[in-house]
Structures are given as structure tokens and as C-alpha cells.
Design a protein around this motif. Structure first.
Motif, PDB file in Angstrom:
ATOM      1  N   ARG A  43     -12.664   2.251  49.202  1.00  0.00           N
ATOM      2  CA  ARG A  43     -11.988   3.512  48.869  1.00  0.00           C
ATOM      3  C   ARG A  43     -11.135   3.995  50.034  1.00  0.00           C
ATOM      4  O   ARG A  43     -10.002   4.473  49.848  1.00  0.00           O
ATOM      5  CB  ARG A  43     -13.030   4.574  48.506  1.00  0.00           C
ATOM      6  N   LYS A  44     -11.651   3.902  51.235  1.00  0.00           N
ATOM      7  CA  LYS A  44     -10.886   4.321  52.411  1.00  0.00           C
ATOM      8  C   LYS A  44      -9.677   3.415  52.611  1.00  0.00           C
ATOM      9  O   LYS A  44      -8.587   3.879  52.977  1.00  0.00           O
ATOM     10  CB  LYS A  44     -11.774   4.336  53.653  1.00  0.00           C
ATOM     11  N   GLN A  45      -9.844   2.122  52.376  1.00  0.00           N
ATOM     12  CA  GLN A  45      -8.720   1.202  52.486  1.00  0.00           C
ATOM     13  C   GLN A  45      -7.678   1.496  51.421  1.00  0.00           C
ATOM     14  O   GLN A  45      -6.470   1.444  51.674  1.00  0.00           O
ATOM     15  CB  GLN A  45      -9.210  -0.245  52.358  1.00  0.00           C
ATOM     16  N   TYR A  46      -8.141   1.838  50.231  1.00  0.00           N
ATOM     17  CA  TYR A  46      -7.225   2.223  49.153  1.00  0.00           C
ATOM     18  C   TYR A  46      -6.382   3.436  49.565  1.00  0.00           C
ATOM     19  O   TYR A  46      -5.175   3.479  49.332  1.00  0.00           O
ATOM     20  CB  TYR A  46      -8.038   2.519  47.890  1.00  0.00           C
ATOM     21  N   LEU A  47      -7.007   4.433  50.170  1.00  0.00           N
ATOM     22  CA  LEU A  47      -6.261   5.609  50.624  1.00  0.00           C
ATOM     23  C   LEU A  47      -5.234   5.228  51.678  1.00  0.00           C
ATOM     24  O   LEU A  47      -4.100   5.734  51.674  1.00  0.00           O
ATOM     25  CB  LEU A  47      -7.226   6.664  51.174  1.00  0.00           C
ATOM     26  N   ALA A 184      -7.160  13.621  53.785  1.00  0.00           N
ATOM     27  CA  ALA A 184      -6.436  14.050  54.977  1.00  0.00           C
ATOM     28  C   ALA A 184      -4.939  13.791  54.843  1.00  0.00           C
ATOM     29  O   ALA A 184      -4.116  14.576  55.317  1.00  0.00           O
ATOM     30  CB  ALA A 184      -6.987  13.314  56.208  1.00  0.00           C
ATOM     31  N   GLY A 185      -4.573  12.694  54.169  1.00  0.00           N
ATOM     32  CA  GLY A 185      -3.158  12.390  53.978  1.00  0.00           C
ATOM     33  C   GLY A 185      -2.454  13.450  53.172  1.00  0.00           C
ATOM     34  O   GLY A 185      -1.275  13.753  53.398  1.00  0.00           O
ATOM     35  N   ASP A 186      -3.158  14.050  52.208  1.00  0.00           N
ATOM     36  CA  ASP A 186      -2.584  15.125  51.404  1.00  0.00           C
ATOM     37  C   ASP A 186      -2.389  16.397  52.216  1.00  0.00           C
ATOM     38  O   ASP A 186      -1.450  17.157  51.970  1.00  0.00           O
ATOM     39  CB  ASP A 186      -3.474  15.428  50.203  1.00  0.00           C
ATOM     40  N   VAL A 187      -3.284  16.672  53.141  1.00  0.00           N
ATOM     41  CA  VAL A 187      -3.111  17.857  53.991  1.00  0.00           C
ATOM     42  C   VAL A 187      -1.797  17.757  54.738  1.00  0.00           C
ATOM     43  O   VAL A 187      -0.997  18.701  54.790  1.00  0.00           O
ATOM     44  CB  VAL A 187      -4.291  18.003  54.971  1.00  0.00           C
ATOM     45  N   VAL A 188      -1.540  16.591  55.320  1.00  0.00           N
ATOM     46  CA  VAL A 188      -0.306  16.372  56.075  1.00  0.00           C
ATOM     47  C   VAL A 188       0.903  16.361  55.150  1.00  0.00           C
ATOM     48  O   VAL A 188       1.903  17.051  55.391  1.00  0.00           O
ATOM     49  CB  VAL A 188      -0.388  15.051  56.860  1.00  0.00           C
ATOM     50  N   GLY A 189       0.839  15.574  54.069  1.00  0.00           N
ATOM     51  CA  GLY A 189       1.986  15.417  53.191  1.00  0.00           C
ATOM     52  C   GLY A 189       2.383  16.688  52.490  1.00  0.00           C
ATOM     53  O   GLY A 189       3.569  17.037  52.414  1.00  0.00           O
ATOM     54  N   ALA A 190       1.408  17.427  51.946  1.00  0.00           N
ATOM     55  CA  ALA A 190       1.722  18.658  51.225  1.00  0.00           C
ATOM     56  C   ALA A 190       2.251  19.729  52.167  1.00  0.00           C
ATOM     57  O   ALA A 190       3.114  20.529  51.788  1.00  0.00           O
ATOM     58  CB  ALA A 190       0.492  19.156  50.488  1.00  0.00           C
ATOM     59  N   THR A 191       1.747  19.759  53.390  1.00  0.00           N
ATOM     60  CA  THR A 191       2.262  20.713  54.378  1.00  0.00           C
ATOM     61  C   THR A 191       3.719  20.415  54.689  1.00  0.00           C
ATOM     62  O   THR A 191       4.567  21.324  54.733  1.00  0.00           O
ATOM     63  CB  THR A 191       1.420  20.663  55.664  1.00  0.00           C
ATOM     64  N   GLU A 206     -12.267  12.380  57.730  1.00  0.00           N
ATOM     65  CA  GLU A 206     -11.750  12.816  59.023  1.00  0.00           C
ATOM     66  C   GLU A 206     -10.326  13.326  58.893  1.00  0.00           C
ATOM     67  O   GLU A 206      -9.557  12.860  58.062  1.00  0.00           O
ATOM     68  CB  GLU A 206     -11.781  11.648  60.027  1.00  0.00           C
ATOM     69  N   ARG A 207      -9.982  14.287  59.741  1.00  0.00           N
ATOM     70  CA  ARG A 207      -8.627  14.823  59.747  1.00  0.00           C
ATOM     71  C   ARG A 207      -7.641  13.814  60.319  1.00  0.00           C
ATOM     72  O   ARG A 207      -8.008  12.934  61.088  1.00  0.00           O
ATOM     73  CB  ARG A 207      -8.559  16.097  60.588  1.00  0.00           C
ATOM     74  N   LYS A 208      -6.368  14.005  59.928  1.00  0.00           N
ATOM     75  CA  LYS A 208      -5.291  13.177  60.463  1.00  0.00           C
ATOM     76  C   LYS A 208      -4.120  14.078  60.825  1.00  0.00           C
ATOM     77  O   LYS A 208      -3.838  15.047  60.107  1.00  0.00           O
ATOM     78  CB  LYS A 208      -4.823  12.136  59.448  1.00  0.00           C
ATOM     79  N   GLY A 209      -3.442  13.762  61.921  1.00  0.00           N
ATOM     80  CA  GLY A 209      -2.258  14.515  62.296  1.00  0.00           C
ATOM     81  C   GLY A 209      -2.587  15.923  62.776  1.00  0.00           C
ATOM     82  O   GLY A 209      -3.743  16.286  63.002  1.00  0.00           O
TER      83      GLY A 209
END
Length: 228
Positions: A43-47, A184-191, A206-209
Motif C-alpha cells: 500500500r505504501k509503495q502504491y502511494l 501525506a502526498g495529499d496534504v502537500v498537493g492540495a495545499t 508520516e508527514r512529507k514536505g
């Protein structure tokens, strides 16, 4: 975790497969061992694979990326095949149906943006809608839902997020939207797309960016506390 209060949004848009639905369970169940030991890695690799892609098209269709991430995780082709068979078993996180109905009653437009194919994405959207129906009376539907296949873009590309705006009405602008991230990718992308963001971090990713959500919680109620 809360920061300052913000103006009331016109629309609340959700990530689907992590913020609203427990897709992690069927990922686990679709592996040879049927456990989170294999499922969580896949699942993490899919993300990573989907959020590392940009355009949706030949060679990068959703089902192809799911299969690629399985192979990258050392899983046989039977794993993605089982996942697609199990897709009908997708269930929402506890409380999702009730929260969706409460948000509708408050007058928000509600939508979904998902990194998925059209067929699987709208089947998953219907799973979330049924949860809202079970929490109340009568038919319940999102105001709009759009997939990566329909926009031609995967999140975190700005076009993936903005593709839903015309479906919500010509007066809905990015600054009018609250986005409920699942990863976490959505937090960055949507922002970056100009949306305000809260994060239903149900599985403790885990958080990213450097982008921070207005609120992070481990349930939809907690993430949306300031808007319920």
C-alpha cells in the motif's frame, strides 16, 4: 492539532481511498499471507507510485500502477488480481456516513477527488455513499466526484484537484474549498492547489514536505472538528 480559525468553506472535498474508505484492509487481504506485513508495504509503495506519476494514460492507468507497485513490493500478480475482485468489499471508516450527513445538513457542497480509474473510482464512491444512506434515511450522493482517469492527471498535480471545481459550480474557487486529505502526498498537493487542508491520518502515516494541515486527526470527526 489546531491552528487559527478560517473562513467557512463552500465545499469540502475528500480523498476517497484513505480519508473516507478503509482500503488498507482489502490490500492486506489480497496478499498471499493476507496480513498487514505484506499489505502495508504494498500500500505504501502504491502511494509512492501513484503520487510519483503525473499523467493518466497508457502505461500509467490505475490498474497498471497497482500491479506495478505489487511487483515492486515482491508480490505475485495474484495480489492485484485479488484486490480487484475484493473491491466490492471496500468499507468506510467508522462514523463516515454520519459525518457526511452532518456536513450536508450544514450546507456544504461535498465532493471526491481520487487517484483511481473511472470504473473502480465510482464504484468506491458508491461505497461511501451507501454508508451515508445507512446512517440516515433516503438516497444520498456526493455533489461531484472525479477520478484521475477523467481529469487525465494524478494527484498531486494541480489539475487533478482543480478538475472537480467546474462540477461544483462556477462560483467555487480554490480558496472556497476545504480538502480532507488521507495521505501525506495529499496534504502537500492540495495545499499547492490553493485548498485549505485537514488530514484524516487514520493509519498514522508520516508527514512529507513543509505543508501543514489546519488540523490532523485519526478520525474524520477529529480532522473536521472545526467544521462540524
Amino acid at each position: 492539532m489546531t491552528t487559527q480559525r478560517t473562513p467557512t468553506p463552500k465545499a469540502i472535498i475528500f480523498d476517497l481511498l484513505t480519508a473516507l474508505l478503509d482500503s488498507w484492509t482489502i490490500w492486506d487481504a489480497s496478499t498471499p499471507t493476507g496480513t498487514s506485513l505484506e499489505g502495508r508495504k504494498w500500500r505504501k509503495q502504491y502511494l509512492e507510485v501513484t503520487f510519483g506519476s503525473t499523467n493518466y494514460g497508457p502505461g500509467s492507468a490505475y490498474e497498471e500502477l497497482v500491479a506495478r507497485s505489487a511487483a515492486d513490493s515482491g508480490l505475485p500478480s495474484s495480489a492485484p488480481e485479488a484486490l480487484f475482485r475484493n473491491w466490492k468489499d471496500l468499507e468506510a471508516w467508522p462514523g463516515v456516513g454520519r459525518v457526511l450527513r452532518e456536513l450536508r445538513e450544514k450546507g456544504y457542497l461535498l465532493g471526491v477527488v481520487t487517484n483511481c480509474s473511472k470504473e473502480l473510482g465510482h464504484a468506491a464512491v458508491r461505497s461511501a455513499e451507501r454508508t451515508a444512506e445507512e446512517a440516515g434515511e433516503g438516497k444520498w450522493e456526493f455533489d461531484a466526484a472525479i477520478t484521475a482517469e477523467e481529469t487525465g492527471w494524478y494527484k498531486p498535480a494541480m489539475q487533478a484537484y482543480h478538475g472537480i471545481l467546474p462540477l461544483l459550480g462556477e462560483d467555487v474557487r480554490p480558496e472556497d474549498v476545504l480538502f480532507v486529505a488521507g495521505s501525506a502526498g495529499d496534504v502537500v498537493g492540495a495545499t499547492k492547489a490553493g485548498f485549505r487542508v485537514v488530514w484524516n491520518n487514520r493509519v498514522g502515516l508520516e508527514r512529507k514536505g513543509d505543508a501543514l494541515p489546519l488540523r490532523e486527526g485519526n478520525s474524520l470527526d477529529e480532522a473536521l472538528l472545526d467544521f462540524l
